[in-house]
Write a protein that holds these residues in place. Structure first.
Motif, short mmCIF file in Angstrom:
data_model
loop_
_atom_site.label_atom_id
_atom_site.label_comp_id
_atom_site.label_asym_id
_atom_site.label_seq_id
_atom_site.Cartn_x
_atom_site.Cartn_y
_atom_site.Cartn_z
N ASN A 90 0.86 -1.19 0.00
CA ASN A 90 0.00 0.00 0.00
C ASN A 90 0.89 1.23 0.00
OD1 ASN A 90 -1.14 2.20 2.14
ND2 ASN A 90 -2.71 1.52 0.72
N THR A 91 0.91 1.97 -1.09
CA THR A 91 1.70 3.19 -1.17
C THR A 91 0.90 4.26 -1.89
OG1 THR A 91 2.70 2.48 -3.26
CG2 THR A 91 3.90 1.96 -1.25
N GLY A 92 1.24 5.51 -1.64
CA GLY A 92 0.64 6.59 -2.40
C GLY A 92 -0.07 7.64 -1.58
N PRO A 93 -1.21 7.28 -0.92
CA PRO A 93 -1.96 8.35 -0.25
C PRO A 93 -1.29 8.82 1.03
CG PRO A 93 -2.99 6.24 0.17
CD PRO A 93 -1.88 5.99 -0.81
N MET A 94 -1.24 10.14 1.20
CA MET A 94 -0.84 10.70 2.48
C MET A 94 -1.97 10.47 3.48
SD MET A 94 2.17 12.03 1.95
CE MET A 94 3.22 12.95 0.80
N ILE A 95 -1.70 10.65 4.75
CA ILE A 95 -2.73 10.43 5.76
C ILE A 95 -3.96 11.29 5.48
CG2 ILE A 95 -3.28 10.75 8.22
CD1 ILE A 95 -0.38 9.98 8.84
N ALA A 96 -3.74 12.53 5.03
CA ALA A 96 -4.86 13.43 4.76
C ALA A 96 -5.80 12.91 3.69
CB ALA A 96 -4.33 14.81 4.36
N GLN A 148 -0.21 3.79 6.15
CA GLN A 148 -1.03 2.62 6.46
C GLN A 148 -0.20 1.34 6.44
OE1 GLN A 148 -5.14 3.41 4.34
NE2 GLN A 148 -3.51 4.51 3.29
N TYR A 149 0.65 1.23 5.43
CA TYR A 149 1.53 0.06 5.33
C TYR A 149 2.50 0.03 6.51
CZ TYR A 149 4.92 -3.22 3.32
OH TYR A 149 5.75 -4.29 3.09
N SER A 150 3.12 1.18 6.81
CA SER A 150 4.09 1.25 7.90
C SER A 150 3.45 0.87 9.22
CB SER A 150 4.68 2.66 7.99
OG SER A 150 5.44 2.97 6.85
N ALA A 151 2.27 1.40 9.48
CA ALA A 151 1.58 1.08 10.73
C ALA A 151 1.26 -0.40 10.84
CB ALA A 151 0.31 1.92 10.86
N SER A 152 0.82 -0.99 9.72
CA SER A 152 0.48 -2.41 9.75
C SER A 152 1.70 -3.27 10.03
CB SER A 152 -0.17 -2.83 8.42
OG SER A 152 0.77 -2.85 7.36
N LYS A 153 2.85 -2.87 9.51
CA LYS A 153 4.07 -3.65 9.72
C LYS A 153 4.69 -3.37 11.09
CE LYS A 153 4.27 -5.99 5.86
NZ LYS A 153 4.20 -7.46 5.85
N ALA A 154 4.53 -2.15 11.60
CA ALA A 154 4.98 -1.87 12.97
C ALA A 154 4.20 -2.73 13.96
CB ALA A 154 4.80 -0.39 13.28
N ALA A 155 2.93 -2.93 13.67
CA ALA A 155 2.11 -3.80 14.53
C ALA A 155 2.63 -5.24 14.50
CB ALA A 155 0.65 -3.74 14.09
N VAL A 156 3.13 -5.68 13.34
CA VAL A 156 3.70 -7.03 13.25
C VAL A 156 4.93 -7.16 14.16
CG1 VAL A 156 4.89 -8.66 11.71
CG2 VAL A 156 2.82 -7.48 10.94
N VAL A 157 5.78 -6.15 14.17
CA VAL A 157 6.95 -6.18 15.04
C VAL A 157 6.52 -6.24 16.51
CG1 VAL A 157 8.96 -4.87 15.83
CG2 VAL A 157 8.44 -5.01 13.39
N SER A 158 5.50 -5.47 16.86
CA SER A 158 5.01 -5.48 18.24
C SER A 158 4.38 -6.83 18.59
CB SER A 158 3.98 -4.36 18.42
OG SER A 158 3.51 -4.32 19.76
N LEU A 159 3.58 -7.38 17.69
CA LEU A 159 3.01 -8.70 17.93
C LEU A 159 4.09 -9.76 18.10
CD1 LEU A 159 0.06 -8.73 15.35
CD2 LEU A 159 -0.17 -8.94 17.83
#
Length: 259
Positions: A90-96, A148-159
């Motif tokens: 998932n790449t492209g859209p800014m948070i806004a 969105q991609y970064s957050a999903s993968k950061a959650a993987v590290v935490s899990l």
């Protein structure tokens, strides 16, 4: 050393990319492997030497449970190794500009699939086994357009860390791999990320699946028996610091502005 002879393994997201390459490496090292994916994996199983391919949507817990039980039945015993590798780009859209619908889609595949694998996989694993989760260097860096991609993968590290602590009494090790940019069907040669990643990498290139499989092999093997809860970065040095290529690009840009 590093033999996987006699070991059993299941790999989600095993029908292409890193998952397919890991399946081939594991079978070459002596493991019996089942690949799990949304697509028909029969041809990939033949190509990699896996004994079976199971279809499943890993964003759904019931399908993960069913697929892992099918994998265990095909192998004839509980798992020594589970690789939670299913994911989506998932790449492209800014948070806004991002949407909740897309955020939910990305988390369902990248994060919830790992959560389901950790929960259901532990139920069909041998004590002393190894679980390997695929995260990303995006979990460790703030990159515009990758929220969105970064957050999903950061959650993987935490899990990974939480599961490592929870499963330690059974001797099950849980680690994650954080690849940088890697040529796969999700990142073809003409992807706009490719030249940027090559310049950012101190080693000066984008990774290949062959660059990744050795780390998965190590984490599956007994040689990593005292390692758990870790996130191993395999990125050509991007997280290590600013590459010469990046400095040269900035210097050239700055010189153009001054002139």
């Amino acid at each position: 050393m590093f033999s996987l002879k006699g070991m059993t393994a299941a790999i989600t997201g095993g029908t292409s990319g890193i998952g397919e390459a890991v399946a081939a490496r594991f079978t070459a090292a002596g493991a019996r492997v089942v690949i799990i994916g949304r697509r028909d994996g029969s041809e990939v199983a033949r190509r990699t030497g896996a004994i079976a391919a199971v279809r499943a949507d890993c964003s759904a817990e019931a399908e993960v449970s069913r697929a892992l039980h099918d994998a265990r039945d095909a192998l004839g015993e509980n798992l020594d190794v589970l690789v939670n590798n299913a994911g989506v780009e998932n790449t492209g859209p800014m948070i806004a500009d991002a949407t909740v619908e897309e955020l939910n889609r990305v988390f369902a595949i990248n994060t919830f699939a790992v959560f389901h694998g950790l929960k259901q996989g532990a139920r069909v694993m041998k004590d002393g086994g190894s679980i390997i989760n695929t995260a990303s260097i995006a979990a460790l860096l703030g990159i515009p357009g990758y929220s969105q991609y970064s957050a999903s993968k950061a959650a993987v590290v935490s899990l990974t860390r939480s599961a490592a602590v929870e499963l330690a009494p059974r001797g099950i090790r849980v680690n994650s791999v954080c690849p940088g940019s890697v040529f796969t069907p999700m990142l073809p040669q003409d992807h706009p990320e490719v030249p940027v990643a090559a310049r950012m990498s101190p080693l000066g290139r984008v990774g290949t699946t062959d660059d990744m499989v050795g780390v998965y092999h190590f984490l599956a093997s007994a040689e990593s028996r005292y390692m758990t809860g870790q996130a191993l970065v395999v990125d050509g040095g991007i997280v290590a610091g600013v590459s010469l290529g990046t400095l040269e690009a900035v210097a050239t840009m700055a010189a153009g502005v001054v002139s």
